[in-house]
Design a protein around this motif. Sequence first.
Motif, PDB file in Angstrom:
ATOM      1  N   UNK A 263     -10.717 -10.032  22.612  1.00 17.67           N
ATOM      2  CA  UNK A 263      -9.959  -9.373  23.657  1.00 17.67           C
ATOM      3  C   UNK A 263     -10.847  -9.098  24.869  1.00 17.67           C
ATOM      4  N   UNK A 264     -10.215  -9.128  26.043  1.00 14.01           N
ATOM      5  CA  UNK A 264     -10.947  -8.775  27.261  1.00 14.01           C
ATOM      6  C   UNK A 264     -11.397  -7.328  27.196  1.00 14.01           C
ATOM      7  N   UNK A 265     -10.492  -6.452  26.748  1.00  7.15           N
ATOM      8  CA  UNK A 265     -10.843  -5.039  26.552  1.00  7.15           C
ATOM      9  C   UNK A 265     -11.135  -4.807  25.081  1.00  7.15           C
ATOM     10  N   UNK A 266     -12.268  -5.292  24.641  1.00  7.55           N
ATOM     11  CA  UNK A 266     -12.646  -5.208  23.233  1.00  7.55           C
ATOM     12  C   UNK A 266     -12.954  -3.773  22.807  1.00  7.55           C
ATOM     13  N   UNK A 267     -13.352  -2.916  23.727  1.00  6.71           N
ATOM     14  CA  UNK A 267     -13.801  -1.564  23.383  1.00  6.71           C
ATOM     15  C   UNK A 267     -12.684  -0.536  23.406  1.00  6.71           C
ATOM     16  N   UNK A 268     -11.507  -0.867  23.948  1.00  7.77           N
ATOM     17  CA  UNK A 268     -10.423   0.116  24.018  1.00  7.77           C
ATOM     18  C   UNK A 268     -10.736   1.227  25.008  1.00  7.77           C
ATOM     19  N   UNK A 269     -10.376   2.465  24.643  1.00  3.06           N
ATOM     20  CA  UNK A 269     -10.590   3.608  25.534  1.00  3.06           C
ATOM     21  C   UNK A 269     -11.856   4.384  25.184  1.00  3.06           C
ATOM     22  N   UNK A 270     -12.609   3.908  24.184  1.00  2.00           N
ATOM     23  CA  UNK A 270     -13.784   4.646  23.731  1.00  2.00           C
ATOM     24  C   UNK A 270     -14.815   4.833  24.846  1.00  2.00           C
ATOM     25  N   UNK A 271     -15.138   3.813  25.671  1.00  4.87           N
ATOM     26  CA  UNK A 271     -16.118   4.039  26.748  1.00  4.87           C
ATOM     27  C   UNK A 271     -15.690   5.122  27.734  1.00  4.87           C
ATOM     28  N   UNK A 272     -14.392   5.206  28.039  1.00  6.44           N
ATOM     29  CA  UNK A 272     -13.908   6.231  28.963  1.00  6.44           C
ATOM     30  C   UNK A 272     -14.112   7.621  28.355  1.00  6.44           C
ATOM     31  N   UNK A 273     -13.839   7.758  27.062  1.00  9.01           N
ATOM     32  CA  UNK A 273     -14.030   9.049  26.385  1.00  9.01           C
ATOM     33  C   UNK A 273     -15.512   9.422  26.362  1.00  9.01           C
ATOM     34  N   UNK A 274     -16.371   8.443  26.047  1.00  8.45           N
ATOM     35  CA  UNK A 274     -17.811   8.707  26.035  1.00  8.45           C
ATOM     36  C   UNK A 274     -18.291   9.169  27.406  1.00  8.45           C
ATOM     37  N   UNK A 275     -17.928   8.428  28.458  1.00  6.53           N
ATOM     38  CA  UNK A 275     -18.397   8.751  29.805  1.00  6.53           C
ATOM     39  C   UNK A 275     -17.862  10.106  30.267  1.00  6.53           C
TER      40      UNK A 275
END
Length: 431
Positions: A263-275
Amino acid sequence: MLRAFANAFRTPDLRRKLLFVLMIIVIFRAGSQIPAPGVNVANVQSCISDLENTSIYNLINLFSGGALLQLTIFALGIMPYITASIILQLLVVVIPRLEALKKEGQAGQTKITQYTRYLTLGLSLLQATGIVALARSGTLLQGCDKDLLHSNGTMTFMVMVITMTAGTAVIMWLGELITERGVGNGMSILIFCQVIATFPTAMWQVGQQKGWWTFGVVMAIGLVIVAAVIFIEQAQRRIPVQYARRMVGRKMFGGSSTYIPLKVNQAGIIPVIFASSLLYLPAMAVQFNQNNDSAWVVWISNYFVQGDHPLYMAVYFGLIVFFTYFYVSITFNPNEVADNMKKYGGFIPGIRAGKPTEDYLSYVLSRITLPGALYLGLIALIPLIALVLINANQNFPFGGTSILIMVGVALDTVKQIESQLQQRNYEGFLR
């Protein structure tokens, strides 16, 4: 689409599942409105109505559907479970024992799920203690000088902490009930309900404060954003894989063709939550040093609290890109995929098995992660840009974590309903 919904409710077992999910959602939302014992509801509501939404608890309040600031029995929402799940995913890569459990299949996954539950209760206990302590000291709602609790005694403190921790345990149980007896992933559906609960209020505030012309423009832009998010969330790079034929006893196996979907967005929303969580730390430090006039406190207050400064946006965007690459690197292991393909006689056409396959997967993954990281960063910046352009609050409805959750969970749930309809020879949602 309406006919597909009608077909879904005509099917007895699917109708029972959907009605069961609706019943759990009603119970969940009811618990998000019931105040915890000892809360002065009138003072809390009065303070919330006067509060400008610049609190450092925006992320947790988003996942609780607004229940956090109201100090309800489900005030913590699903956030402790999300945090525990992320921590366990990271620890699986670091701790060999957890990595061995993951490779054991269903039994090992059950054990990891049990550890996640224990960690969730521990985190919810810590968060409940902190929130109740802030409420008792009067610093939970900034600028409010009213007593949020009827009593500041130790007994009231303990009862509220235990109630909120038990509420998190009940939320976990409700989510697992949906997964077992309903349709879709239970935890994801509960997150979706909490996020969507704040959506009408946020839209109404835009219309009331900025005018209905601005409201219409925001709605039009929102529809474009939703279409773009759906397009990116569905986008994937399919790497073809072929399996050689092999004899096992008297039977011939293999010879089939399949693909690896990246997937292009392989990470989902996890990076947004981390940041977001990382950038809340400076704001929290300022919160506990309000009477300090040091240079670092003033500097953080000017650049890392409101969220409308270009430096804050640049750091936020950079952290999202970094955490996207970091999370993808620990969740997708090209070496493991290449070894499994080699073990079962699979190969990518034109690529030799083993190390060349691993290098090829790493190359494709690094290239496809870049547009995914940029996409996440731009979507997350939409509320901050809206904060500058129309002076909206940081819970701007179209953008950031909320829109990613709403679209992602809705797509996943619709796919599961669609698959069950197709099993019964119905047309489904798409012709």
